[in-house]
Design a protein around this motif. Structure first.
Motif, mmCIF file in Angstrom:
data_model
loop_
_atom_site.group_PDB
_atom_site.id
_atom_site.type_symbol
_atom_site.label_atom_id
_atom_site.label_comp_id
_atom_site.label_asym_id
_atom_site.label_seq_id
_atom_site.Cartn_x
_atom_site.Cartn_y
_atom_site.Cartn_z
ATOM 1 N N GLY A 192 55.998 58.969 68.778
ATOM 2 C CA GLY A 192 55.745 59.207 70.188
ATOM 3 C C GLY A 192 55.118 58.015 70.884
ATOM 4 N N ASN A 193 54.984 56.914 70.139
ATOM 5 C CA ASN A 193 54.344 55.713 70.675
ATOM 6 C C ASN A 193 55.263 54.506 70.546
ATOM 7 N N PRO A 194 55.280 53.635 71.551
ATOM 8 C CA PRO A 194 56.040 52.390 71.409
ATOM 9 C C PRO A 194 55.402 51.488 70.363
ATOM 10 N N TYR A 195 56.160 50.515 69.898
ATOM 11 C CA TYR A 195 55.728 49.520 68.910
ATOM 12 C C TYR A 195 55.635 50.073 67.491
ATOM 13 N N PHE A 196 55.977 51.332 67.289
ATOM 14 C CA PHE A 196 56.010 51.902 65.947
ATOM 15 C C PHE A 196 57.437 52.304 65.609
ATOM 16 N N THR A 197 57.881 51.981 64.410
ATOM 17 C CA THR A 197 59.246 52.269 64.006
ATOM 18 C C THR A 197 59.359 53.675 63.418
ATOM 19 N N THR A 198 60.603 54.094 63.175
ATOM 20 C CA THR A 198 60.803 55.379 62.498
ATOM 21 C C THR A 198 60.411 55.290 61.029
ATOM 22 N N ASP A 199 60.338 54.089 60.458
ATOM 23 C CA ASP A 199 59.787 53.943 59.111
ATOM 24 C C ASP A 199 58.330 54.393 59.097
ATOM 25 N N THR A 200 57.561 53.896 60.058
ATOM 26 C CA THR A 200 56.157 54.278 60.141
ATOM 27 C C THR A 200 56.020 55.772 60.419
ATOM 28 N N ALA A 201 56.886 56.299 61.284
ATOM 29 C CA ALA A 201 56.872 57.743 61.553
ATOM 30 C C ALA A 201 57.142 58.529 60.268
ATOM 31 N N SER A 202 58.035 58.026 59.420
ATOM 32 C CA SER A 202 58.344 58.700 58.162
ATOM 33 C C SER A 202 57.125 58.768 57.257
ATOM 34 N N ALA A 203 56.438 57.639 57.110
ATOM 35 C CA ALA A 203 55.247 57.610 56.257
ATOM 36 C C ALA A 203 54.147 58.507 56.814
ATOM 37 N N LEU A 204 53.995 58.486 58.137
ATOM 38 C CA LEU A 204 52.983 59.318 58.781
ATOM 39 C C LEU A 204 53.275 60.798 58.580
ATOM 40 N N ARG A 205 54.490 61.219 58.913
ATOM 41 C CA ARG A 205 54.832 62.651 58.798
ATOM 42 C C ARG A 205 54.824 63.114 57.338
ATOM 43 N N ALA A 206 55.283 62.263 56.425
ATOM 44 C CA ALA A 206 55.285 62.643 55.008
ATOM 45 C C ALA A 206 53.870 62.907 54.518
ATOM 46 N N ASN A 207 52.932 62.095 54.953
ATOM 47 C CA ASN A 207 51.541 62.322 54.577
ATOM 48 C C ASN A 207 50.981 63.576 55.240
ATOM 49 N N GLU A 208 51.285 63.764 56.518
ATOM 50 C CA GLU A 208 50.784 64.943 57.222
ATOM 51 C C GLU A 208 51.325 66.238 56.625
ATOM 52 N N MET A 209 52.570 66.197 56.144
ATOM 53 C CA MET A 209 53.206 67.385 55.579
ATOM 54 C C MET A 209 52.897 67.571 54.087
ATOM 55 N N SER A 210 52.101 66.663 53.530
ATOM 56 C CA SER A 210 51.776 66.694 52.090
ATOM 57 C C SER A 210 53.036 66.615 51.234
ATOM 58 N N CYS A 211 53.987 65.788 51.666
ATOM 59 C CA CYS A 211 55.196 65.571 50.872
ATOM 60 C C CYS A 211 54.832 64.821 49.589
ATOM 61 N N GLU A 212 55.628 65.023 48.563
ATOM 62 C CA GLU A 212 55.373 64.373 47.276
ATOM 63 C C GLU A 212 56.099 63.048 47.153
ATOM 64 N N ALA A 213 57.044 62.773 48.042
ATOM 65 C CA ALA A 213 57.766 61.495 48.021
ATOM 66 C C ALA A 213 58.549 61.333 49.312
ATOM 67 N N ILE A 214 58.810 60.073 49.649
ATOM 68 C CA ILE A 214 59.754 59.739 50.714
ATOM 69 C C ILE A 214 61.042 59.280 50.060
ATOM 70 N N PHE A 215 62.160 59.863 50.449
ATOM 71 C CA PHE A 215 63.468 59.442 49.965
ATOM 72 C C PHE A 215 64.133 58.607 51.057
ATOM 73 N N MET A 216 64.373 57.343 50.759
ATOM 74 C CA MET A 216 65.015 56.430 51.705
ATOM 75 C C MET A 216 66.500 56.353 51.364
ATOM 76 N N GLY A 217 67.332 57.005 52.178
ATOM 77 C CA GLY A 217 68.771 56.965 51.949
ATOM 78 C C GLY A 217 69.371 55.728 52.580
ATOM 79 N N LYS A 218 69.911 54.834 51.753
ATOM 80 C CA LYS A 218 70.449 53.563 52.227
ATOM 81 C C LYS A 218 71.978 53.590 52.233
ATOM 82 N N ASN A 219 72.560 52.753 53.065
ATOM 83 C CA ASN A 219 74.014 52.600 53.109
ATOM 84 C C ASN A 219 74.421 51.360 52.339
#
Length: 243
Positions: free
Chosen positions: A140-167
């Motif tokens: 919801g803030n400029p200057y932050f990427t969706t990568d940072t959003a992923s790490a933030l939300r994963a921590n907030e949701m108490s996720c056990e891992a982030i899965f980065m799907g690459k092409n």
């Protein structure tokens, strides 16, 4: 979950994919068959009983950094990029619900007509009810990427891992495998090495946030059918970023 369902390495994960992953062979926009294919990959993991949340980039529609580089004011460009992620989230929601998977799009920018506002406790409850949560509009803030959003939300949701799907790549390499035949894939690499060697995983803020909270990052190929499910079942090719 039936008795023959494979046991999973993780019970709650965040899947991060780029917006470009949704455009298929097109150079721009959304490719519905590709969106459906990725939704089916998510379905196979959902059927294992894994709680899934997602973050999708917006680069297939608009990338704030590129807009800024072309003379657009950076804050405005970043907000436009956030809106692009909402469009992608809605497309993925439609594909998942067509498969019978209850899904919620949760936006960091309030737009009640199309998405829920981000409220952490409500999002956690959705996951507990086995709904797929798609977090849109970044932080919801400029200057932050969706990568940072992923790490933030994963921590907030108490996720056990982030899965980065690459092409087009099945993990983290010491150099670009598309340009170097002698590129070597890491089975495992530390957060500090990713930062020091500038390995293409996530941006530095996201890696630091994952490191500070001991959140593993699994980098795998989104092009490999069954790859997402396979890793959760203890199989497949991937790189694990941790410690």
């Amino acid at each position: 979950m039936s008795d023959d369902t494979p046991k999973t390495a993780y019970k709650r994960v965040l899947l991060k994919i780029s917006g470009e992953a949704l455009m298929g062979d097109q150079g721009f926009g959304l490719h519905p068959p590709t969106v459906e294919r990725i939704a089916r990959e998510i379905q196979t993991v959902h059927e294992m009983g894994v709680e899934i949340c997602m973050v999708i980039g917006g680069g297939n529609i608009f990338r704030g950094l590129q807009g800024s580089a072309q003379g657009m004011e950076r804050t405005t460009a970043d907000y436009m990029g956030m809106l692009a992620t909402v469009m992608n989230a809605l497309a993925m929601q439609g594909a998942l619900e067509a498969l019978g998977i209850h899904t919620r799009v949760i936006s960091a920018i309030t737009m009640n007509e199309v998405a829920e506002p981000y409220i952490r406790r409500r999002a956690v409850r959705h996951l507990e009810k086995k709904r797929v949560c798609i977090f849109a509009a970044g932080t919801g803030n400029p200057y932050f990427t969706t990568d940072t959003a992923s790490a933030l939300r994963a921590n907030e949701m108490s996720c056990e891992a982030i899965f980065m799907g690459k092409n087009g790549v099945d993990g983290v390499y010491d150099k670009d495998p598309a340009k170097h035949d002698d590129a070597k894939r890491y089975d495992e690499v530390s957060y500090d090495d990713v930062l020091a060697k500038r390995l293409a995983v996530m941006d530095a803020s996201a890696i630091a946030l994952a490191r500070d909270n001991d959140l593993p990052i699994i980098v795998f190929s989104l092009d490999e059918p069954g790859g997402f499910r396979g890793i959760l079942a203890g199989e497949g090719t991937y790189t694990k970023v941790q410690g």
